[in-house]
Motif scaffolding. Sequence first.
Motif, PDB file in Angstrom:
ATOM      1  N   ASP A 174       0.598  -1.363  -0.039  1.00  0.00           N
ATOM      2  CA  ASP A 174       0.123  -0.107  -0.069  1.00  0.00           C
ATOM      3  C   ASP A 174       0.863   1.273  -0.136  1.00  0.00           C
ATOM      4  O   ASP A 174       0.494   2.309   0.854  1.00  0.00           O
ATOM      5  CB  ASP A 174      -0.900   0.062   1.217  1.00  0.00           C
ATOM      6  N   LEU A 175       1.995   1.226  -0.906  1.00  0.00           N
ATOM      7  CA  LEU A 175       2.900   2.474  -0.938  1.00  0.00           C
ATOM      8  C   LEU A 175       2.316   3.554  -1.898  1.00  0.00           C
ATOM      9  O   LEU A 175       2.527   4.694  -1.921  1.00  0.00           O
ATOM     10  CB  LEU A 175       4.100   1.910  -1.349  1.00  0.00           C
ATOM     11  N   LEU A 176       1.774   2.924  -3.244  1.00  0.00           N
ATOM     12  CA  LEU A 176       1.411   3.654  -4.179  1.00  0.00           C
ATOM     13  C   LEU A 176       0.090   3.502  -4.966  1.00  0.00           C
ATOM     14  O   LEU A 176      -0.292   2.327  -4.967  1.00  0.00           O
ATOM     15  CB  LEU A 176       2.466   3.997  -5.391  1.00  0.00           C
ATOM     16  N   PRO A 177      -0.821   4.280  -5.482  1.00  0.00           N
ATOM     17  CA  PRO A 177      -1.886   3.887  -5.808  1.00  0.00           C
ATOM     18  C   PRO A 177      -1.821   3.025  -7.329  1.00  0.00           C
ATOM     19  O   PRO A 177      -0.781   3.173  -7.962  1.00  0.00           O
ATOM     20  CB  PRO A 177      -2.632   5.463  -6.381  1.00  0.00           C
ATOM     21  N   ILE A 178      -2.559   1.995  -7.507  1.00  0.00           N
ATOM     22  CA  ILE A 178      -2.626   1.038  -8.562  1.00  0.00           C
ATOM     23  C   ILE A 178      -3.286   1.718  -9.692  1.00  0.00           C
ATOM     24  O   ILE A 178      -3.341   0.852 -10.861  1.00  0.00           O
ATOM     25  CB  ILE A 178      -3.088  -0.384  -8.153  1.00  0.00           C
ATOM     26  N   SER A 179      -4.098   2.568  -9.640  1.00  0.00           N
ATOM     27  CA  SER A 179      -4.897   3.118 -10.911  1.00  0.00           C
ATOM     28  C   SER A 179      -4.844   4.542 -10.736  1.00  0.00           C
ATOM     29  O   SER A 179      -4.715   5.289  -9.852  1.00  0.00           O
ATOM     30  CB  SER A 179      -6.499   2.778 -10.750  1.00  0.00           C
ATOM     31  N   TYR A 180      -5.210   5.083 -12.048  1.00  0.00           N
ATOM     32  CA  TYR A 180      -4.835   6.579 -12.279  1.00  0.00           C
ATOM     33  C   TYR A 180      -6.104   7.170 -11.539  1.00  0.00           C
ATOM     34  O   TYR A 180      -7.412   6.930 -11.511  1.00  0.00           O
ATOM     35  CB  TYR A 180      -5.061   6.934 -13.888  1.00  0.00           C
ATOM     36  N   ASP A 181      -5.710   8.490 -10.904  1.00  0.00           N
ATOM     37  CA  ASP A 181      -6.693   9.424 -10.275  1.00  0.00           C
ATOM     38  C   ASP A 181      -6.336  10.781 -10.725  1.00  0.00           C
ATOM     39  O   ASP A 181      -5.035  11.212 -10.397  1.00  0.00           O
ATOM     40  CB  ASP A 181      -6.924   9.146  -8.984  1.00  0.00           C
ATOM     41  N   GLU A 182      -7.276  11.375 -11.563  1.00  0.00           N
ATOM     42  CA  GLU A 182      -6.565  12.962 -11.937  1.00  0.00           C
ATOM     43  C   GLU A 182      -6.545  13.519 -10.926  1.00  0.00           C
ATOM     44  O   GLU A 182      -5.940  14.793 -11.088  1.00  0.00           O
ATOM     45  CB  GLU A 182      -7.764  13.359 -12.803  1.00  0.00           C
ATOM     46  N   ASN A 183      -7.073  13.605  -9.695  1.00  0.00           N
ATOM     47  CA  ASN A 183      -6.840  14.502  -8.658  1.00  0.00           C
ATOM     48  C   ASN A 183      -5.648  13.922  -7.561  1.00  0.00           C
ATOM     49  O   ASN A 183      -5.579  14.614  -6.519  1.00  0.00           O
ATOM     50  CB  ASN A 183      -8.168  14.254  -7.830  1.00  0.00           C
ATOM     51  N   ASP A 184      -4.966  12.804  -7.820  1.00  0.00           N
ATOM     52  CA  ASP A 184      -4.038  12.369  -7.178  1.00  0.00           C
ATOM     53  C   ASP A 184      -2.683  12.446  -8.082  1.00  0.00           C
ATOM     54  O   ASP A 184      -2.502  11.568  -8.783  1.00  0.00           O
ATOM     55  CB  ASP A 184      -4.328  10.875  -6.664  1.00  0.00           C
ATOM     56  N   PRO A 185      -1.810  13.177  -7.823  1.00  0.00           N
ATOM     57  CA  PRO A 185      -0.583  13.409  -8.939  1.00  0.00           C
ATOM     58  C   PRO A 185       0.266  12.172  -8.623  1.00  0.00           C
ATOM     59  O   PRO A 185       1.154  11.588  -9.342  1.00  0.00           O
ATOM     60  CB  PRO A 185       0.140  14.447  -8.227  1.00  0.00           C
ATOM     61  N   MET A 186       0.469  11.375  -7.474  1.00  0.00           N
ATOM     62  CA  MET A 186       1.080  10.349  -6.945  1.00  0.00           C
ATOM     63  C   MET A 186       0.451   8.810  -7.637  1.00  0.00           C
ATOM     64  O   MET A 186       1.332   8.218  -7.931  1.00  0.00           O
ATOM     65  CB  MET A 186       1.002   9.978  -5.425  1.00  0.00           C
ATOM     66  N   SER A 187      -0.524   9.127  -8.474  1.00  0.00           N
ATOM     67  CA  SER A 187      -1.226   7.971  -9.269  1.00  0.00           C
ATOM     68  C   SER A 187      -0.272   7.746 -10.483  1.00  0.00           C
ATOM     69  O   SER A 187      -0.469   6.843 -10.974  1.00  0.00           O
ATOM     70  CB  SER A 187      -2.434   8.082  -9.497  1.00  0.00           C
ATOM     71  N   LEU A 188       0.492   8.557 -11.126  1.00  0.00           N
ATOM     72  CA  LEU A 188       1.276   8.504 -12.123  1.00  0.00           C
ATOM     73  C   LEU A 188       2.684   7.890 -11.544  1.00  0.00           C
ATOM     74  O   LEU A 188       3.444   7.761 -12.784  1.00  0.00           O
ATOM     75  CB  LEU A 188       1.232   9.923 -12.990  1.00  0.00           C
ATOM     76  N   LEU A 189       3.058   7.926 -10.269  1.00  0.00           N
ATOM     77  CA  LEU A 189       4.437   7.404 -10.247  1.00  0.00           C
ATOM     78  C   LEU A 189       4.854   6.045 -10.352  1.00  0.00           C
ATOM     79  O   LEU A 189       5.617   5.673 -11.121  1.00  0.00           O
ATOM     80  CB  LEU A 189       4.490   7.733  -8.583  1.00  0.00           C
ATOM     81  N   LEU A 190       3.714   5.227  -9.995  1.00  0.00           N
ATOM     82  CA  LEU A 190       3.845   3.942 -10.117  1.00  0.00           C
ATOM     83  C   LEU A 190       4.017   3.555 -11.649  1.00  0.00           C
ATOM     84  O   LEU A 190       4.860   2.594 -12.233  1.00  0.00           O
ATOM     85  CB  LEU A 190       3.163   3.043  -9.531  1.00  0.00           C
ATOM     86  N   PRO A 191       2.956   4.186 -12.511  1.00  0.00           N
ATOM     87  CA  PRO A 191       2.980   3.614 -14.134  1.00  0.00           C
ATOM     88  C   PRO A 191       4.280   4.199 -14.787  1.00  0.00           C
ATOM     89  O   PRO A 191       4.859   3.756 -15.571  1.00  0.00           O
ATOM     90  CB  PRO A 191       1.744   4.127 -14.395  1.00  0.00           C
ATOM     91  N   GLY A 192       4.461   5.276 -13.926  1.00  0.00           N
ATOM     92  CA  GLY A 192       5.972   6.217 -14.846  1.00  0.00           C
ATOM     93  C   GLY A 192       7.134   4.950 -14.593  1.00  0.00           C
ATOM     94  O   GLY A 192       7.844   5.115 -15.437  1.00  0.00           O
ATOM     95  N   ILE A 193       7.391   4.706 -13.418  1.00  0.00           N
ATOM     96  CA  ILE A 193       8.372   3.683 -13.064  1.00  0.00           C
ATOM     97  C   ILE A 193       8.451   2.412 -13.783  1.00  0.00           C
ATOM     98  O   ILE A 193       9.175   2.023 -14.429  1.00  0.00           O
ATOM     99  CB  ILE A 193       8.229   3.100 -11.547  1.00  0.00           C
ATOM    100  N   VAL A 194       6.994   1.985 -14.163  1.00  0.00           N
ATOM    101  CA  VAL A 194       6.852   0.596 -15.114  1.00  0.00           C
ATOM    102  C   VAL A 194       7.191   1.045 -16.293  1.00  0.00           C
ATOM    103  O   VAL A 194       7.837   0.329 -17.102  1.00  0.00           O
ATOM    104  CB  VAL A 194       5.346  -0.099 -14.827  1.00  0.00           C
ATOM    105  N   LEU A 195       6.767   2.220 -16.942  1.00  0.00           N
ATOM    106  CA  LEU A 195       7.141   2.444 -18.190  1.00  0.00           C
ATOM    107  C   LEU A 195       8.494   2.752 -18.352  1.00  0.00           C
ATOM    108  O   LEU A 195       9.147   2.726 -19.558  1.00  0.00           O
ATOM    109  CB  LEU A 195       6.163   3.863 -18.626  1.00  0.00           C
TER     110      LEU A 195
END
Length: 307
Positions: A160-181
């Motif tokens: 439970d460190l990072l969000p697993i799905s995109y949320d336009e109101n949560d900038p942290m939701s792009l961190l995990l997909p950014g790392i994967v990409l």
Amino acid sequence: MGRYLIRRLVQAIPVLLGATFLIFCLVFALPGDPIQMLAGEKRADPNIAAILREQYHLNDPLYQQYLHYMGGVLTGDFGETYTGRAVADIMSERFPVTVQLALIAFAVEAVIGVAAGVSAALGRGKFLDNIVLISTLLLVSVPVFVLGSIAQLTLGVQWDLLPISYDENDPMSLLLPGIVLAAASMAYITRLTRTSMMETLRADYVRTAIAKGLSRRRVIVRHALRNALIPIVTFLGADLGALMGGAIITERLFNIPGVGGQLAQSVYLREQPVVIGIVTCLILIYIAANLIVDLLYAVLDPRIRYA
């Protein structure tokens, strides 16, 4: 420098025209009728279909359709979908999300990749170097959808460190997909940095700097790393466009409404104006990134001069 910049901009014109025409031909060569796709399983009304084909110039020869499209692009008009929605509106919604995702991935691969590569080069043959080589090989070998699923399960669900799905109101939701990409590109950057750094450390000017008694940190940062960055910057410049156009799987996996998902959907629905509009913007990004990379060469290596 000014003449070089103008010359490169002029050279970019045939590249843009050739690439867009090639994509234009490929998209319109796909089987199926885009007007019939609007009707789904039912047969499209012949009168309405004829009106739509005339409205969107589908009855014109291919070169006339391309000239009409490029004429609109020069005025900022990317056309509209077969349902009447402006392509520019779609891109204005999708591109900001993908740009944010690509910039996060770009920062991750640049910072971590260069740092890991330098560390591995300085400790060649040691434990850290072996760890870097094994981990980068693993990142390159594992498919993106597998890596993304593992990251969602471990970092998102179990820890439970990072969000697993995109949320336009949560900038942290792009961190995990950014790392994967960024994972695969980061592995390539790490290996490229390691190789380039080791070659630079064996150069005569680095040995001279060491013989003069300069500090290790100054020799590495100001002499070795600066010259070793030239092939790395080249890779990063080309990879920026690839991150934006190649994020289809990552965006699907993390439910991100970006360019990649829209591009895949538009290809399936035969929405030629959307596909060509997105690809045109990606080509412009590639051209701009390559131009910036060429200009950075002279900053990194004073021996490089543009007449």
